[in-house]
Scaffold this active site. Structure first.
Site, PDB file in Angstrom:
ATOM      1  N   GLY A  89     -30.200 -19.010 -30.721  1.00  0.00           N
ATOM      2  CA  GLY A  89     -29.594 -19.326 -29.437  1.00  0.00           C
ATOM      3  C   GLY A  89     -29.955 -20.700 -28.919  1.00  0.00           C
ATOM      4  O   GLY A  89     -31.074 -20.898 -28.407  1.00  0.00           O
ATOM      5  N   GLU A 146     -25.239 -23.321 -24.753  1.00  0.00           N
ATOM      6  CA  GLU A 146     -25.110 -22.621 -23.482  1.00  0.00           C
ATOM      7  C   GLU A 146     -23.706 -22.799 -22.916  1.00  0.00           C
ATOM      8  O   GLU A 146     -22.948 -23.658 -23.376  1.00  0.00           O
ATOM      9  CB  GLU A 146     -26.154 -23.150 -22.490  1.00  0.00           C
ATOM     10  CG  GLU A 146     -27.584 -22.899 -22.953  1.00  0.00           C
ATOM     11  CD  GLU A 146     -28.618 -23.205 -21.887  1.00  0.00           C
ATOM     12  OE1 GLU A 146     -28.242 -23.742 -20.818  1.00  0.00           O
ATOM     13  OE2 GLU A 146     -29.810 -22.905 -22.121  1.00  0.00           O
ATOM     14  N   GLY A 168     -23.218 -27.649 -24.589  1.00  0.00           N
ATOM     15  CA  GLY A 168     -22.855 -27.521 -25.993  1.00  0.00           C
ATOM     16  C   GLY A 168     -23.360 -28.713 -26.773  1.00  0.00           C
ATOM     17  O   GLY A 168     -24.402 -28.664 -27.427  1.00  0.00           O
ATOM     18  N   SER A 169     -22.642 -29.823 -26.669  1.00  0.00           N
ATOM     19  CA  SER A 169     -23.018 -31.026 -27.397  1.00  0.00           C
ATOM     20  C   SER A 169     -24.265 -31.696 -26.819  1.00  0.00           C
ATOM     21  O   SER A 169     -24.851 -32.551 -27.467  1.00  0.00           O
ATOM     22  CB  SER A 169     -21.852 -32.026 -27.398  1.00  0.00           C
ATOM     23  OG  SER A 169     -20.743 -31.501 -28.094  1.00  0.00           O
ATOM     24  N   PHE A 172     -32.973 -29.100 -33.758  1.00  0.00           N
ATOM     25  CA  PHE A 172     -32.166 -30.069 -34.494  1.00  0.00           C
ATOM     26  C   PHE A 172     -32.442 -30.009 -35.993  1.00  0.00           C
ATOM     27  O   PHE A 172     -31.538 -30.203 -36.813  1.00  0.00           O
ATOM     28  CB  PHE A 172     -32.416 -31.489 -33.974  1.00  0.00           C
ATOM     29  CG  PHE A 172     -31.742 -31.799 -32.664  1.00  0.00           C
ATOM     30  CD1 PHE A 172     -30.828 -30.921 -32.113  1.00  0.00           C
ATOM     31  CD2 PHE A 172     -32.021 -32.966 -31.973  1.00  0.00           C
ATOM     32  CE1 PHE A 172     -30.198 -31.191 -30.911  1.00  0.00           C
ATOM     33  CE2 PHE A 172     -31.408 -33.256 -30.769  1.00  0.00           C
ATOM     34  CZ  PHE A 172     -30.500 -32.367 -30.233  1.00  0.00           C
ATOM     35  N   LEU A 205     -30.350 -27.253 -37.235  1.00  0.00           N
ATOM     36  CA  LEU A 205     -28.926 -27.608 -37.222  1.00  0.00           C
ATOM     37  C   LEU A 205     -28.567 -28.468 -38.424  1.00  0.00           C
ATOM     38  O   LEU A 205     -27.475 -28.330 -38.997  1.00  0.00           O
ATOM     39  CB  LEU A 205     -28.574 -28.350 -35.929  1.00  0.00           C
ATOM     40  CG  LEU A 205     -28.625 -27.541 -34.631  1.00  0.00           C
ATOM     41  CD1 LEU A 205     -28.282 -28.434 -33.449  1.00  0.00           C
ATOM     42  CD2 LEU A 205     -27.680 -26.348 -34.685  1.00  0.00           C
ATOM     43  N   LEU A 209       3.897 -22.847 -48.560  1.00  0.00           N
ATOM     44  CA  LEU A 209       4.155 -21.408 -48.540  1.00  0.00           C
ATOM     45  C   LEU A 209       5.317 -21.037 -47.623  1.00  0.00           C
ATOM     46  O   LEU A 209       5.759 -19.878 -47.632  1.00  0.00           O
ATOM     47  CB  LEU A 209       2.897 -20.672 -48.068  1.00  0.00           C
ATOM     48  CG  LEU A 209       1.644 -20.879 -48.914  1.00  0.00           C
ATOM     49  CD1 LEU A 209       0.433 -20.280 -48.215  1.00  0.00           C
ATOM     50  CD2 LEU A 209       1.805 -20.283 -50.295  1.00  0.00           C
ATOM     51  N   GLY A 248       7.533 -19.772 -44.595  1.00  0.00           N
ATOM     52  CA  GLY A 248       7.293 -18.699 -43.641  1.00  0.00           C
ATOM     53  C   GLY A 248       6.258 -17.703 -44.117  1.00  0.00           C
ATOM     54  O   GLY A 248       5.516 -17.120 -43.308  1.00  0.00           O
ATOM     55  N   GLU A 302     -21.998 -26.869 -34.778  1.00  0.00           N
ATOM     56  CA  GLU A 302     -22.986 -27.743 -35.436  1.00  0.00           C
ATOM     57  C   GLU A 302     -22.611 -29.222 -35.296  1.00  0.00           C
ATOM     58  O   GLU A 302     -22.839 -30.034 -36.181  1.00  0.00           O
ATOM     59  CB  GLU A 302     -23.161 -27.402 -36.929  1.00  0.00           C
ATOM     60  CG  GLU A 302     -23.175 -25.938 -37.295  1.00  0.00           C
ATOM     61  CD  GLU A 302     -24.267 -25.141 -36.601  1.00  0.00           C
ATOM     62  OE1 GLU A 302     -25.002 -25.716 -35.803  1.00  0.00           O
ATOM     63  OE2 GLU A 302     -24.355 -23.940 -36.853  1.00  0.00           O
TER      64      GLU A 302
END
Length: 396
Positions: free
Chosen positions: A142, A145, A149-150, A248, A251, A350, A352, A375
């Site tokens: 965790g 938040e 984030g960054s 870090f 990460l 591909l 549809g 990340e």
């Protein structure tokens, strides 16, 4: 769709145009085949259902543990102790199945287990790592938040020291595996700097709620977590981590795996599109016979080969102990960006049919939108590279 079967197709035999397989040892290739076989037998036949049902198969944790895929780059404490390149190979093969399943291996091994391995006490390592390597104990990590984030330095989650330990309050968001984990590594601001805590998820005041519905990473779990006066003993503290350098470092392990994993999703999308183009008839000849289709396939193959070469080089540097964080940013930024474009282009071949779960490219592309974001976003890794080039930090 069976990748091993695809590789027996003469057209796919020509896809390793740079002969990148020659850069791997016989042992590395054998390990790749083992992981690829697991993906073909266990993940690919089931992933459409798991994705559509937004289901993460919890039982797969122990199966991956038996294969030695959890914390595989870590040494000791029951961990497999494989090389960085072997870890990358596994990430590539797993993400050819699905990003969500590769993400489980990343959260468990590169984040949660690495945090304990790098920064934990001997007692913490011996208590948790052997069970986590077997998939018997699931961990989560965790850091992010709702409003941080960054920029994790602005985190609001806080731990306050007491006479007997700590009290934790705050919230985290986009935390993989949190509602099925037994142990959470939680990073919090303290008067002593950013510290990491081992928080059993059954501790009163810890609440994990899955984030639903999602358009991406549907075969994996991401959660909101709240902490309301979570009481922790002193032994919950990771003694070795005293700043943001702690999270870090974890990460960077996860970002490294993404460099390989993104190319797995891209390769699978390319292979599916190539096979389809050889079989699909339009105007009395296969799609593969048209110049525009060959242009798409050639461009996809070029970027897959370049991205895989980048991953291999990065892995060899990591094993040699020379890899720098900015070099991880180069790989994460480039390979995620190119992989998404490959998946989108593969979907166009591909037609549809490409919007159905019978084919993988659009599912891979949707997943990679998350991989591209977590990340470190494109923007963050661009600024890391820009800072390296110019010496001028531009984050604020």
């Amino acid at each position: 769709m069976n990748t091993l079967a695809l590789e027996r197709d003469p057209a796919l035999a020509n896809s390793d145009v740079l002969n990148l397989d020659a850069l791997f040892s016989a042992e590395e290739l054998a390990f790749r085949d083992t992981v690829r076989g697991f993906v073909n037998e266990r993940i690919k036949p089931n992933i459409s259902h798991w994705y559509e049902a937004a289901h993460f198969p919890v039982e797969i944790a122990r199966e991956m543990g038996e294969l030695g895929l959890l914390g595989m780059h870590l040494k000791g404490y029951g961990c497999p102790g494989r090389s960085s390149v072997e870890y990358g190979i596994a990430a590539m093969e797993l993400e050819a199945g699905d990003s969500g399943l590769r993400t489980f291996v990343s959260v468990q091994g590169s984040l949660a287990m690495t945090a304990i391995h790098k920064w934990g006490s001997e007692e913490q390592k011996n208590t948790y790592l052997p069970g986590m390597a077997k998939g018997e104990i699931i961990g989560c990590f965790g850091l992010t938040e709702p409003t941080a984030g960054s920029d994790p330095s602005s985190m609001q989650t806080r731990a306050v020291r007491t006479e007997t330990g700590w009290v934790l309050n705050g919230a985290k968001r986009w935390i993989g595996l949190a509602n099925i984990a037994q142990i959470a590594i939680i990073w919090a601001a303290t008067d002593e700097g950013v510290r990491g805590f081992l928080v059993p998820t059954d501790t009163p005041g810890f609440t994990a709620t899955p984030i639903e519905p999602k358009l991406s990473m549907r075969a994996s779990i991401q959660c909101d977590i709240t902490f309301e006066n979570v009481v922790l003993p002193d032994t919950a503290l990771l003694p070795g981590a005293t700043s943001l350098r702690g999270p870090f470092s974890c990460l960077n392990e996860a970002r490294y795996g993404i460099i390989w994993g993104a190319m797995g999703a891209a390769r699978d999308s390319y292979e599916v599109a190539l096979k389809y183009s050889l079989e699909r008839m339009q105007f009395d000849k296969p799609l593969a016979a048209y110049q525009l289709t060959q242009l798409k396939l050639a461009n996809m193959l070029l970027e897959i080969q370049k991205g895989t070469l980048l991953a291999i080089h990065t892995g060899r540097m990591k094993d040699a102990g020379t890899l720098q964080p900015v070099q991880i940013s180069v790989g994460k930024l480039n390979n995620c960006r190119e992989a998404i474009e490959i998946c989108r282009e593969a979907r166009t071949i591909l037609g549809g049919n490409g919007i159905t779960l019978d084919y993988s490219p659009l599912r891979h592309g949707n997943n990679l939108e998350s991989v591209r974001t977590y990340e470190g976003t494109d923007e963050v890794h661009t600024l890391i590279l820009g800072n390296h080039i110019t010496g001028q930090p531009a984050f604020r």
